[in-house]
Design a protein around this motif. Structure first.
Motif, short mmCIF file in Angstrom:
data_model
loop_
_atom_site.label_atom_id
_atom_site.label_comp_id
_atom_site.label_asym_id
_atom_site.label_seq_id
_atom_site.Cartn_x
_atom_site.Cartn_y
_atom_site.Cartn_z
N LEU B 144 0.84 -1.21 0.00
CA LEU B 144 0.00 0.00 0.00
C LEU B 144 0.87 1.26 0.00
O LEU B 144 0.66 2.18 -0.80
N VAL B 145 1.88 1.27 0.88
CA VAL B 145 2.76 2.44 0.94
C VAL B 145 3.58 2.57 -0.35
O VAL B 145 3.79 3.66 -0.87
N MET B 146 4.00 1.43 -0.88
CA MET B 146 4.72 1.43 -2.16
C MET B 146 3.84 2.07 -3.24
O MET B 146 4.31 2.92 -4.01
N TYR B 147 2.57 1.69 -3.25
CA TYR B 147 1.63 2.23 -4.23
C TYR B 147 1.47 3.75 -4.05
O TYR B 147 1.53 4.51 -5.01
N LEU B 148 1.32 4.17 -2.79
CA LEU B 148 1.17 5.61 -2.51
C LEU B 148 2.42 6.38 -2.95
O LEU B 148 2.33 7.47 -3.51
N PHE B 149 3.58 5.76 -2.71
CA PHE B 149 4.84 6.40 -3.10
C PHE B 149 4.92 6.53 -4.62
O PHE B 149 5.35 7.55 -5.17
N ILE B 150 4.46 5.48 -5.33
CA ILE B 150 4.46 5.51 -6.79
C ILE B 150 3.50 6.59 -7.30
O ILE B 150 3.83 7.38 -8.19
N VAL B 151 2.30 6.66 -6.70
CA VAL B 151 1.32 7.67 -7.12
C VAL B 151 1.89 9.07 -6.90
O VAL B 151 1.84 9.93 -7.79
N ALA B 152 2.45 9.29 -5.71
CA ALA B 152 3.00 10.62 -5.40
C ALA B 152 4.10 10.99 -6.39
O ALA B 152 4.08 12.08 -6.97
N SER B 153 5.03 10.07 -6.64
CA SER B 153 6.13 10.35 -7.57
C SER B 153 5.60 10.61 -8.97
O SER B 153 6.09 11.49 -9.68
N SER B 154 4.60 9.83 -9.39
CA SER B 154 4.05 9.97 -10.73
C SER B 154 3.39 11.31 -10.93
O SER B 154 3.56 11.96 -11.97
N LEU B 155 2.63 11.75 -9.92
CA LEU B 155 1.94 13.04 -10.03
C LEU B 155 2.95 14.18 -10.08
O LEU B 155 2.82 15.10 -10.89
N VAL B 156 3.97 14.10 -9.22
CA VAL B 156 5.00 15.14 -9.21
C VAL B 156 5.71 15.16 -10.56
O VAL B 156 5.88 16.22 -11.19
N GLY B 157 6.09 13.98 -11.07
CA GLY B 157 6.79 13.89 -12.36
C GLY B 157 5.95 14.46 -13.49
O GLY B 157 6.43 15.27 -14.29
N ALA B 158 4.67 14.07 -13.53
CA ALA B 158 3.80 14.52 -14.62
C ALA B 158 3.62 16.04 -14.58
O ALA B 158 3.63 16.71 -15.60
N TYR B 159 3.51 16.58 -13.37
CA TYR B 159 3.31 18.02 -13.20
C TYR B 159 4.55 18.78 -13.66
O TYR B 159 4.46 19.75 -14.43
N LEU B 160 5.71 18.31 -13.22
CA LEU B 160 6.95 19.01 -13.57
C LEU B 160 7.23 18.95 -15.07
O LEU B 160 7.59 19.95 -15.69
N VAL B 161 7.01 17.77 -15.66
CA VAL B 161 7.26 17.63 -17.10
C VAL B 161 6.33 18.55 -17.88
O VAL B 161 6.71 19.15 -18.89
N CYS B 162 5.11 18.68 -17.38
CA CYS B 162 4.13 19.53 -18.03
C CYS B 162 4.54 21.01 -17.95
O CYS B 162 4.43 21.76 -18.90
N MET B 163 5.03 21.41 -16.80
CA MET B 163 5.43 22.80 -16.59
C MET B 163 6.70 23.14 -17.36
O MET B 163 6.77 24.15 -18.05
N VAL B 164 7.70 22.30 -17.22
CA VAL B 164 8.96 22.50 -17.93
C VAL B 164 9.32 21.19 -18.62
O VAL B 164 9.73 20.23 -17.99
N ARG B 165 9.14 21.19 -19.93
CA ARG B 165 9.32 19.96 -20.71
C ARG B 165 10.72 19.37 -20.53
O ARG B 165 10.91 18.16 -20.55
N ASP B 166 11.71 20.25 -20.30
CA ASP B 166 13.11 19.79 -20.17
C ASP B 166 13.29 18.79 -19.05
O ASP B 166 14.22 18.01 -19.04
N PHE B 167 12.37 18.84 -18.10
CA PHE B 167 12.49 17.95 -16.95
C PHE B 167 12.48 16.48 -17.37
O PHE B 167 13.06 15.63 -16.70
N GLN B 168 11.83 16.21 -18.51
CA GLN B 168 11.75 14.83 -19.00
C GLN B 168 13.13 14.21 -19.22
O GLN B 168 13.31 13.01 -19.07
N LYS B 169 14.11 15.09 -19.56
CA LYS B 169 15.47 14.61 -19.79
C LYS B 169 16.09 14.05 -18.51
O LYS B 169 16.99 13.23 -18.56
#
Lengths: 228, 259
Positions: B144-169
Protein backbone atom coordinates in the motif's frame (compact mmCIF):
# COMPACT_ATOMS: atom_id res chain seq x y z
CA UNK A 1 -26.38 30.48 -21.37
CA UNK A 2 -22.80 31.59 -21.76
CA UNK A 3 -21.17 34.97 -21.92
CA UNK A 4 -17.64 36.06 -22.74
CA UNK A 5 -16.67 39.46 -21.34
CA UNK A 6 -13.54 41.16 -22.70
CA UNK A 7 -11.80 37.83 -23.06
CA UNK A 8 -8.15 37.88 -24.09
CA UNK A 9 -5.71 35.02 -24.29
CA UNK A 10 -1.94 35.30 -24.66
CA UNK A 11 0.85 32.82 -24.42
CA UNK A 12 4.60 32.93 -24.61
CA UNK A 13 5.88 32.14 -28.09
CA UNK A 14 9.49 32.07 -29.29
CA UNK A 15 11.35 35.29 -28.50
CA UNK A 16 11.50 36.89 -31.94
CA UNK A 17 7.94 36.29 -33.02
CA UNK A 18 4.82 38.35 -32.33
CA UNK A 19 5.03 41.12 -29.70
CA UNK A 20 8.31 40.42 -27.95
CA UNK A 21 7.45 36.77 -27.81
CA UNK A 22 3.88 37.17 -26.58
CA UNK A 23 1.29 35.68 -28.90
CA UNK A 24 -2.09 37.38 -28.53
CA UNK A 25 -4.58 34.79 -29.73
CA UNK A 26 -7.74 36.56 -28.61
CA UNK A 27 -8.05 40.26 -27.87
CA UNK A 28 -10.93 41.66 -25.89
CA UNK A 29 -13.69 39.44 -27.26
CA UNK A 30 -17.19 39.84 -25.84
CA UNK A 31 -20.41 38.14 -26.88
CA UNK A 32 -23.38 36.28 -25.47
CA UNK A 33 -24.72 32.87 -26.35
CA UNK A 34 -28.46 32.41 -25.86
CA UNK A 35 -30.36 29.26 -25.05
CA UNK A 36 -31.46 27.08 -28.00
CA UNK A 37 -29.70 29.17 -30.59
CA UNK A 38 -27.14 28.04 -33.12
CA UNK A 39 -24.29 30.49 -33.28
CA UNK A 40 -21.88 30.33 -36.22
CA UNK A 41 -18.26 31.42 -35.99
CA UNK A 42 -16.43 32.31 -39.19
CA UNK A 43 -12.99 33.66 -39.95
CA UNK A 44 -9.77 32.71 -41.68
CA UNK A 45 -7.42 30.01 -40.37
CA UNK A 46 -5.44 30.87 -37.29
CA UNK A 47 -7.54 33.78 -36.05
CA UNK A 48 -8.50 32.11 -32.78
CA UNK A 49 -11.75 30.24 -33.54
CA UNK A 50 -10.65 26.95 -32.01
CA UNK A 51 -9.13 28.75 -29.03
CA UNK A 52 -12.47 30.45 -28.48
CA UNK A 53 -14.27 27.11 -28.48
CA UNK A 54 -11.70 25.76 -26.02
CA UNK A 55 -12.37 28.68 -23.71
CA UNK A 56 -16.10 28.06 -23.95
CA UNK A 57 -15.51 24.38 -23.17
CA UNK A 58 -13.49 25.44 -20.11
CA UNK A 59 -10.40 23.66 -21.42
CA UNK A 60 -8.44 26.90 -21.50
CA UNK A 61 -8.93 29.89 -19.26
CA UNK A 62 -8.74 33.50 -20.46
CA UNK A 63 -5.59 35.51 -19.63
CA UNK A 64 -7.91 38.40 -18.84
CA UNK A 65 -11.65 38.90 -18.96
CA UNK A 66 -14.36 36.60 -17.66
CA UNK A 67 -16.41 33.69 -18.91
CA UNK A 68 -19.86 33.49 -17.32
CA UNK A 69 -21.77 30.26 -17.61
CA UNK A 70 -25.17 29.46 -16.16
CA UNK A 71 -24.61 27.24 -13.15
CA UNK A 72 -24.99 23.56 -13.91
CA UNK A 73 -24.77 23.99 -17.69
CA UNK A 74 -22.21 21.88 -19.47
CA UNK A 75 -20.35 22.70 -22.65
CA UNK A 76 -18.15 20.39 -24.63
CA UNK A 77 -16.55 20.01 -28.02
CA UNK A 78 -17.94 17.57 -30.51
CA UNK A 79 -14.88 15.59 -31.45
CA UNK A 80 -14.63 12.84 -34.00
CA UNK A 81 -12.57 9.88 -32.92
CA UNK A 82 -11.86 11.15 -29.41
CA UNK A 83 -8.97 9.24 -27.90
CA UNK A 84 -9.13 6.51 -30.53
CA UNK A 85 -6.45 3.87 -30.29
CA UNK A 86 -5.75 2.06 -33.57
CA UNK A 87 -5.07 -1.28 -31.87
CA UNK A 88 -8.46 -1.43 -30.17
CA UNK A 89 -11.72 -2.57 -31.73
CA UNK A 90 -14.46 -0.18 -32.78
CA UNK A 91 -16.48 -1.29 -29.78
CA UNK A 92 -13.70 -0.59 -27.26
CA UNK A 93 -12.95 2.76 -28.85
CA UNK A 94 -16.61 3.74 -28.79
CA UNK A 95 -16.77 2.85 -25.09
CA UNK A 96 -13.65 4.85 -24.30
CA UNK A 97 -14.74 7.87 -26.36
CA UNK A 98 -18.17 7.95 -24.75
CA UNK A 99 -16.64 7.86 -21.29
CA UNK A 100 -14.18 10.62 -22.17
CA UNK A 101 -17.16 12.67 -23.30
CA UNK A 102 -18.64 12.34 -19.85
CA UNK A 103 -20.81 9.21 -19.99
CA UNK A 104 -20.64 6.80 -17.07
CA UNK A 105 -19.50 3.27 -17.86
CA UNK A 106 -23.07 1.93 -17.76
CA UNK A 107 -24.34 4.72 -20.02
CA UNK A 108 -21.45 4.22 -22.42
CA UNK A 109 -22.17 0.49 -22.63
CA UNK A 110 -25.82 1.18 -23.34
CA UNK A 111 -24.86 3.35 -26.34
CA UNK A 112 -22.75 0.68 -27.99
CA UNK A 113 -25.46 -1.16 -29.95
CA UNK A 114 -26.90 2.14 -31.14
CA UNK A 115 -23.46 3.21 -32.31
CA UNK A 116 -22.96 -0.08 -34.10
CA UNK A 117 -26.31 0.25 -35.89
CA UNK A 118 -26.05 3.91 -36.87
CA UNK A 119 -22.48 3.67 -38.09
CA UNK A 120 -23.40 0.61 -40.24
CA UNK A 121 -20.03 -0.94 -39.48
CA UNK A 122 -21.46 -4.45 -38.98
CA UNK A 123 -18.84 -7.04 -38.06
CA UNK A 124 -16.04 -4.51 -38.50
CA UNK A 125 -17.23 -3.00 -35.22
CA UNK A 126 -15.37 -5.83 -33.45
CA UNK A 127 -12.20 -5.40 -35.53
CA UNK A 128 -9.23 -3.15 -34.63
CA UNK A 129 -9.70 0.40 -35.86
CA UNK A 130 -6.31 0.29 -37.62
CA UNK A 131 -7.91 -1.97 -40.25
CA UNK A 132 -10.60 0.66 -41.00
CA UNK A 133 -10.67 2.91 -44.04
CA UNK A 134 -10.72 6.67 -43.41
CA UNK A 135 -14.45 6.72 -44.13
CA UNK A 136 -15.15 3.90 -41.68
CA UNK A 137 -13.14 5.69 -38.98
CA UNK A 138 -15.15 8.86 -39.40
CA UNK A 139 -18.42 6.90 -39.34
CA UNK A 140 -17.44 5.42 -35.99
CA UNK A 141 -16.16 8.73 -34.68
CA UNK A 142 -19.12 10.78 -35.79
CA UNK A 143 -21.68 8.36 -34.44
CA UNK A 144 -19.98 8.18 -31.05
CA UNK A 145 -19.61 11.94 -30.90
CA UNK A 146 -23.26 12.46 -31.81
CA UNK A 147 -24.29 10.75 -28.60
CA UNK A 148 -22.67 13.39 -26.42
CA UNK A 149 -25.28 14.88 -24.15
CA UNK A 150 -24.38 18.43 -23.23
CA UNK A 151 -26.22 21.70 -22.84
CA UNK A 152 -23.90 23.59 -25.15
CA UNK A 153 -22.47 21.66 -28.06
CA UNK A 154 -19.35 23.16 -29.60
CA UNK A 155 -18.74 21.98 -33.16
CA UNK A 156 -15.45 22.58 -34.91
CA UNK A 157 -15.85 21.82 -38.61
CA UNK A 158 -16.80 18.17 -38.53
CA UNK A 159 -19.69 17.69 -40.89
CA UNK A 160 -17.66 16.52 -43.87
CA UNK A 161 -17.48 12.87 -42.91
CA UNK A 162 -17.66 9.59 -44.80
CA UNK A 163 -19.08 8.91 -48.24
CA UNK A 164 -21.94 10.90 -49.77
CA UNK A 165 -24.62 8.63 -48.38
CA UNK A 166 -23.31 8.70 -44.82
CA UNK A 167 -22.64 12.43 -45.04
CA UNK A 168 -26.29 13.05 -45.85
CA UNK A 169 -27.27 10.87 -42.89
CA UNK A 170 -24.81 12.65 -40.63
CA UNK A 171 -26.01 16.08 -41.70
CA UNK A 172 -29.59 15.02 -41.18
CA UNK A 173 -28.81 13.78 -37.65
CA UNK A 174 -26.88 16.95 -36.91
CA UNK A 175 -29.72 19.09 -38.22
CA UNK A 176 -32.16 17.28 -35.94
CA UNK A 177 -29.93 17.94 -32.98
CA UNK A 178 -29.53 21.60 -33.85
CA UNK A 179 -33.18 22.30 -34.61
CA UNK A 180 -34.19 20.71 -31.32
CA UNK A 181 -33.53 22.55 -28.08
CA UNK A 182 -29.79 22.09 -28.29
CA UNK A 183 -27.62 25.19 -27.97
CA UNK A 184 -24.86 24.97 -30.53
CA UNK A 185 -21.74 26.92 -31.43
CA UNK A 186 -20.60 26.01 -34.86
CA UNK A 187 -17.30 26.80 -36.58
CA UNK A 188 -17.45 26.36 -40.33
CA UNK A 189 -15.86 27.40 -43.58
CA UNK A 190 -18.84 26.23 -45.64
CA UNK A 191 -21.18 29.12 -46.41
CA UNK A 192 -24.12 26.89 -47.25
CA UNK A 193 -23.87 25.07 -43.89
CA UNK A 194 -23.63 28.33 -41.98
CA UNK A 195 -26.62 29.79 -43.80
CA UNK A 196 -28.82 26.76 -43.33
CA UNK A 197 -27.87 25.91 -39.74
CA UNK A 198 -27.04 29.11 -37.89
CA UNK A 199 -29.36 31.70 -36.35
CA UNK A 200 -26.60 34.23 -35.79
CA UNK A 201 -22.99 34.53 -36.90
CA UNK A 202 -19.91 36.18 -35.47
CA UNK A 203 -16.83 36.90 -37.53
CA UNK A 204 -13.45 36.70 -35.85
CA UNK A 205 -10.45 38.42 -37.37
CA UNK A 206 -6.97 38.51 -35.86
CA UNK A 207 -8.30 37.59 -32.47
CA UNK A 208 -10.92 40.33 -32.41
CA UNK A 209 -14.64 40.19 -32.94
CA UNK A 210 -15.10 41.96 -36.27
CA UNK A 211 -18.83 41.66 -36.85
CA UNK A 212 -21.88 40.01 -35.34
CA UNK A 213 -25.37 39.56 -36.83
CA UNK A 214 -27.58 37.79 -39.36
CA UNK A 215 -25.81 34.95 -41.23
CA UNK A 216 -26.45 36.43 -44.73
CA UNK A 217 -25.14 39.85 -43.78
CA UNK A 218 -22.04 38.73 -41.87
CA UNK A 219 -21.12 36.17 -44.53
CA UNK A 220 -21.35 38.68 -47.37
CA UNK A 221 -19.22 41.20 -45.46
CA UNK A 222 -16.70 38.44 -44.75
CA UNK A 223 -16.56 37.37 -48.41
CA UNK A 224 -16.13 40.98 -49.48
CA UNK A 225 -13.19 41.41 -47.16
CA UNK A 226 -11.52 38.30 -48.57
CA UNK A 227 -11.78 39.68 -52.13
CA UNK A 228 -9.99 42.88 -51.28
CA UNK B 1 -17.01 14.85 -12.72
CA UNK B 2 -18.04 12.50 -9.92
CA UNK B 3 -15.50 10.43 -8.03
CA UNK B 4 -17.15 7.30 -9.34
CA UNK B 5 -16.77 8.47 -12.95
CA UNK B 6 -13.18 9.49 -12.26
CA UNK B 7 -12.18 6.07 -10.99
CA UNK B 8 -14.13 4.08 -13.57
CA UNK B 9 -12.54 6.16 -16.32
CA UNK B 10 -9.07 5.47 -14.90
CA UNK B 11 -9.89 1.78 -14.77
CA UNK B 12 -11.25 1.64 -18.33
CA UNK B 13 -8.36 3.71 -19.68
CA UNK B 14 -5.86 1.41 -17.97
CA UNK B 15 -7.55 -1.74 -19.29
CA UNK B 16 -7.74 -0.30 -22.79
CA UNK B 17 -4.05 0.65 -22.71
CA UNK B 18 -3.22 -2.91 -21.68
CA UNK B 19 -5.50 -4.38 -24.31
CA UNK B 20 -4.03 -2.18 -27.04
CA UNK B 21 -0.52 -3.05 -25.92
CA UNK B 22 -1.04 -6.80 -25.74
CA UNK B 23 -2.82 -6.94 -29.10
CA UNK B 24 0.28 -5.47 -30.73
CA UNK B 25 2.44 -8.50 -29.97
CA UNK B 26 2.11 -12.08 -31.16
CA UNK B 27 2.72 -13.45 -27.67
CA UNK B 28 0.29 -10.98 -26.13
CA UNK B 29 -0.32 -11.51 -22.41
CA UNK B 30 2.57 -13.99 -22.23
CA UNK B 31 4.94 -11.03 -22.36
CA UNK B 32 3.78 -9.98 -18.92
CA UNK B 33 5.49 -13.10 -17.60
CA UNK B 34 8.26 -13.38 -20.18
CA UNK B 35 9.71 -9.96 -19.58
CA UNK B 36 10.44 -10.38 -15.85
CA UNK B 37 11.45 -13.99 -16.50
CA UNK B 38 14.07 -12.74 -18.92
CA UNK B 39 15.40 -10.49 -16.16
CA UNK B 40 15.77 -13.53 -13.94
CA UNK B 41 17.64 -15.34 -16.72
CA UNK B 42 20.03 -12.40 -17.01
CA UNK B 43 20.63 -12.51 -13.25
CA UNK B 44 21.17 -16.24 -13.42
CA UNK B 45 23.72 -15.98 -16.22
CA UNK B 46 25.63 -13.15 -14.58
CA UNK B 47 25.54 -14.18 -10.94
CA UNK B 48 25.18 -17.96 -10.96
CA UNK B 49 27.18 -18.85 -14.04
CA UNK B 50 29.76 -16.11 -14.56
CA UNK B 51 30.35 -14.74 -11.06
CA UNK B 52 29.69 -18.02 -9.27
CA UNK B 53 31.75 -18.01 -6.11
CA UNK B 54 30.53 -21.41 -5.12
CA UNK B 55 28.31 -20.45 -2.25
CA UNK B 56 24.73 -19.34 -1.96
CA UNK B 57 24.37 -17.93 -5.46
CA UNK B 58 20.71 -19.00 -5.31
CA UNK B 59 20.08 -16.71 -2.37
CA UNK B 60 21.63 -13.87 -4.24
CA UNK B 61 19.38 -14.42 -7.25
CA UNK B 62 16.30 -14.23 -5.02
CA UNK B 63 17.74 -11.18 -3.29
CA UNK B 64 18.27 -9.51 -6.65
CA UNK B 65 14.94 -10.52 -8.13
CA UNK B 66 12.92 -9.16 -5.19
CA UNK B 67 14.78 -5.84 -5.34
CA UNK B 68 14.73 -5.56 -9.10
CA UNK B 69 11.05 -6.48 -9.50
CA UNK B 70 9.97 -3.93 -6.91
CA UNK B 71 12.19 -1.38 -8.65
CA UNK B 72 10.68 -2.21 -12.07
CA UNK B 73 7.21 -1.46 -10.72
CA UNK B 74 8.37 1.93 -9.49
CA UNK B 75 10.53 3.01 -12.41
CA UNK B 76 8.27 1.83 -15.23
CA UNK B 77 5.25 3.53 -13.70
CA UNK B 78 6.93 6.82 -12.94
CA UNK B 79 8.58 7.04 -16.38
CA UNK B 80 5.28 6.27 -18.11
CA UNK B 81 3.17 8.54 -15.89
CA UNK B 82 5.57 11.50 -16.09
CA UNK B 83 5.11 11.80 -19.82
CA UNK B 84 1.41 11.02 -19.74
CA UNK B 85 -0.06 14.53 -19.59
CA UNK B 86 2.24 15.83 -22.30
CA UNK B 87 1.57 12.86 -24.56
CA UNK B 88 -2.20 13.25 -24.19
CA UNK B 89 -1.98 16.57 -26.01
CA UNK B 90 -4.65 15.62 -28.54
CA UNK B 91 -7.18 14.78 -25.87
CA UNK B 92 -6.34 17.69 -23.62
CA UNK B 93 -7.24 20.12 -26.40
CA UNK B 94 -10.62 18.49 -26.77
CA UNK B 95 -12.05 17.47 -23.43
CA UNK B 96 -12.11 19.07 -20.05
CA UNK B 97 -10.70 16.51 -17.64
CA UNK B 98 -8.87 16.69 -14.34
CA UNK B 99 -5.22 16.54 -15.42
CA UNK B 100 -4.47 13.90 -12.81
CA UNK B 101 -6.49 11.42 -14.85
CA UNK B 102 -3.59 10.80 -17.26
CA UNK B 103 -0.86 9.93 -14.75
CA UNK B 104 -3.41 7.97 -12.69
CA UNK B 105 -4.38 5.88 -15.72
CA UNK B 106 -0.71 5.11 -16.30
CA UNK B 107 -0.30 4.13 -12.63
CA UNK B 108 -3.32 1.87 -12.84
CA UNK B 109 -2.19 0.22 -16.06
CA UNK B 110 1.15 -0.47 -14.48
CA UNK B 111 -0.50 -1.86 -11.34
CA UNK B 112 -2.42 -4.44 -13.39
CA UNK B 113 0.67 -5.31 -15.38
CA UNK B 114 3.05 -5.59 -12.43
CA UNK B 115 0.75 -7.91 -10.53
CA UNK B 116 2.05 -10.69 -12.77
CA UNK B 117 5.60 -9.70 -11.88
CA UNK B 118 4.79 -10.11 -8.19
CA UNK B 119 3.23 -13.49 -8.90
CA UNK B 120 6.45 -14.50 -10.59
CA UNK B 121 8.34 -13.24 -7.54
CA UNK B 122 6.33 -15.57 -5.30
CA UNK B 123 7.00 -18.44 -7.69
CA UNK B 124 10.70 -17.70 -7.74
CA UNK B 125 10.87 -17.56 -3.95
CA UNK B 126 9.21 -20.97 -3.82
CA UNK B 127 11.69 -22.37 -6.33
CA UNK B 128 14.51 -21.34 -4.00
CA UNK B 129 12.81 -22.83 -0.98
CA UNK B 130 11.07 -19.82 0.54
CA UNK B 131 7.39 -20.59 0.90
CA UNK B 132 4.50 -18.23 1.67
CA UNK B 133 3.97 -17.72 5.38
CA UNK B 134 1.53 -15.88 7.59
CA UNK B 135 4.11 -13.15 8.14
CA UNK B 136 3.78 -12.31 4.44
CA UNK B 137 0.58 -10.50 5.40
CA UNK B 138 2.95 -7.66 6.35
CA UNK B 139 3.26 -7.17 2.60
CA UNK B 140 -0.22 -5.62 2.53
CA UNK B 141 0.80 -2.36 4.29
CA UNK B 142 4.15 -2.45 2.49
CA UNK B 143 2.50 -2.70 -0.92
CA UNK B 144 0.00 0.00 0.00
CA UNK B 145 2.76 2.44 0.94
CA UNK B 146 4.72 1.43 -2.16
CA UNK B 147 1.63 2.23 -4.23
CA UNK B 148 1.17 5.61 -2.51
CA UNK B 149 4.84 6.40 -3.10
CA UNK B 150 4.46 5.51 -6.79
CA UNK B 151 1.32 7.67 -7.12
CA UNK B 152 3.00 10.62 -5.40
CA UNK B 153 6.13 10.35 -7.57
CA UNK B 154 4.05 9.97 -10.73
CA UNK B 155 1.94 13.04 -10.03
CA UNK B 156 5.00 15.14 -9.21
CA UNK B 157 6.79 13.89 -12.36
CA UNK B 158 3.80 14.52 -14.62
CA UNK B 159 3.31 18.02 -13.20
CA UNK B 160 6.95 19.01 -13.57
CA UNK B 161 7.26 17.63 -17.10
CA UNK B 162 4.13 19.53 -18.03
CA UNK B 163 5.43 22.80 -16.59
CA UNK B 164 8.96 22.50 -17.93
CA UNK B 165 9.32 19.96 -20.71
CA UNK B 166 13.11 19.79 -20.17
CA UNK B 167 12.49 17.95 -16.95
CA UNK B 168 11.75 14.83 -19.00
CA UNK B 169 15.47 14.61 -19.79
CA UNK B 170 16.24 14.15 -16.10
CA UNK B 171 13.87 11.30 -15.49
CA UNK B 172 15.94 8.46 -17.05
CA UNK B 173 19.00 9.82 -15.24
CA UNK B 174 17.06 9.94 -11.99
CA UNK B 175 15.97 6.34 -12.48
CA UNK B 176 19.54 5.19 -13.07
CA UNK B 177 20.58 7.07 -9.95
CA UNK B 178 17.83 5.32 -7.97
CA UNK B 179 18.80 1.97 -9.50
CA UNK B 180 22.25 2.33 -7.95
CA UNK B 181 21.28 4.00 -4.68
CA UNK B 182 18.30 1.87 -3.68
CA UNK B 183 20.24 -1.24 -2.79
CA UNK B 184 19.18 -3.49 -5.61
CA UNK B 185 22.55 -5.12 -6.29
CA UNK B 186 23.79 -4.66 -2.74
CA UNK B 187 22.28 -4.78 0.70
CA UNK B 188 21.61 -1.49 2.49
CA UNK B 189 22.31 -3.36 5.71
CA UNK B 190 25.88 -4.02 4.54
CA UNK B 191 26.72 -0.32 4.64
CA UNK B 192 29.38 -0.20 7.35
CA UNK B 193 28.67 3.31 8.55
CA UNK B 194 25.36 3.04 10.44
CA UNK B 195 24.71 6.74 10.20
CA UNK B 196 25.13 6.64 6.43
CA UNK B 197 22.76 3.69 6.15
CA UNK B 198 20.19 5.55 8.23
CA UNK B 199 20.46 8.58 6.03
CA UNK B 200 20.02 6.48 2.93
CA UNK B 201 16.91 4.76 4.26
CA UNK B 202 15.40 8.08 5.32
CA UNK B 203 16.20 10.08 2.22
CA UNK B 204 15.52 7.38 -0.35
CA UNK B 205 12.10 5.86 0.33
CA UNK B 206 12.71 3.35 -2.44
CA UNK B 207 15.77 1.95 -0.62
CA UNK B 208 13.64 1.57 2.50
CA UNK B 209 10.74 -0.06 0.63
CA UNK B 210 12.98 -2.50 -1.23
CA UNK B 211 14.73 -3.47 1.99
CA UNK B 212 11.32 -3.97 3.61
CA UNK B 213 10.23 -6.22 0.72
CA UNK B 214 13.24 -8.44 1.44
CA UNK B 215 12.82 -8.43 5.19
CA UNK B 216 9.23 -9.58 4.88
CA UNK B 217 9.45 -11.95 1.93
CA UNK B 218 12.87 -13.53 2.41
CA UNK B 219 13.53 -13.33 6.12
CA UNK B 220 9.91 -13.48 7.38
CA UNK B 221 10.50 -10.31 9.38
CA UNK B 222 8.16 -7.42 10.08
CA UNK B 223 8.55 -3.94 8.61
CA UNK B 224 9.60 -0.82 10.51
CA UNK B 225 6.01 0.27 11.05
CA UNK B 226 6.74 3.78 12.30
CA UNK B 227 8.90 4.49 9.26
CA UNK B 228 6.25 2.97 6.99
CA UNK B 229 3.51 5.05 8.56
CA UNK B 230 5.43 8.32 8.26
CA UNK B 231 6.25 7.55 4.64
CA UNK B 232 2.61 6.73 3.92
CA UNK B 233 1.40 9.97 5.49
CA UNK B 234 3.97 12.05 3.62
CA UNK B 235 2.98 10.39 0.34
CA UNK B 236 -0.70 11.08 1.02
CA UNK B 237 0.10 14.74 1.71
CA UNK B 238 2.06 14.99 -1.54
CA UNK B 239 -0.79 13.34 -3.47
CA UNK B 240 -3.36 15.76 -2.03
CA UNK B 241 -1.09 18.72 -2.78
CA UNK B 242 -0.49 17.58 -6.37
CA UNK B 243 -4.17 16.95 -7.07
CA UNK B 244 -4.90 20.41 -5.69
CA UNK B 245 -2.18 22.02 -7.85
CA UNK B 246 -3.42 20.20 -10.94
CA UNK B 247 -6.96 21.45 -10.31
CA UNK B 248 -5.81 24.96 -9.49
CA UNK B 249 -3.69 25.27 -12.62
CA UNK B 250 -5.77 23.12 -14.95
CA UNK B 251 -6.09 25.87 -17.58
CA UNK B 252 -2.46 26.81 -17.35
CA UNK B 253 -1.38 23.18 -17.72
CA UNK B 254 -3.65 22.78 -20.76
CA UNK B 255 -2.13 25.92 -22.30
CA UNK B 256 1.36 24.61 -21.57
CA UNK B 257 0.59 21.30 -23.25
CA UNK B 258 -1.11 22.86 -26.25
CA UNK B 259 1.43 25.58 -27.01
Amino acid sequence: MLELQNVSLNFEASKDSFDDGIHHVLRDVSFKLYENETLGIIGRNGVGKTTMLRIMADILGPTSGTVIKYPGKTASLLTIGLGHKPDLSGRDNALLSSMLQGASKAEAQSYLEEIKAFSELGDSFEEPVKTYSAGMKSRLGFTTALLTHVDILLVDEVLSVGDAEFRAKAEQAMRERISGDQTVVFVSHTDAQVKSLCDRVIWIDEGRLRLEGEPEFVLSEYRDSLRQ
Amino acid sequence: MTLNHYFSLIDVQARMLLKADTSKYKLGVLWWFLEPLMWVCVFYIVFALILDNGEKSGDFIVFLAVGKFAFIWYSKTVVQASGSIVSSQGLIGKVKMPKSIWPMSAVQESLYRQSTVYLLMVFLLAVFGIYPALSWLWMLPVLLVMYLFIVASSLVGAYLVCMVRDFQKFIPLGMTFLLFTSGIFWDVRDVKNAEKADWLLTLNPLAFLIDTHRQVLMYKGSPDLAHLLVLGVVCCAVIVAMVYLMRRYTHYLALKVLT
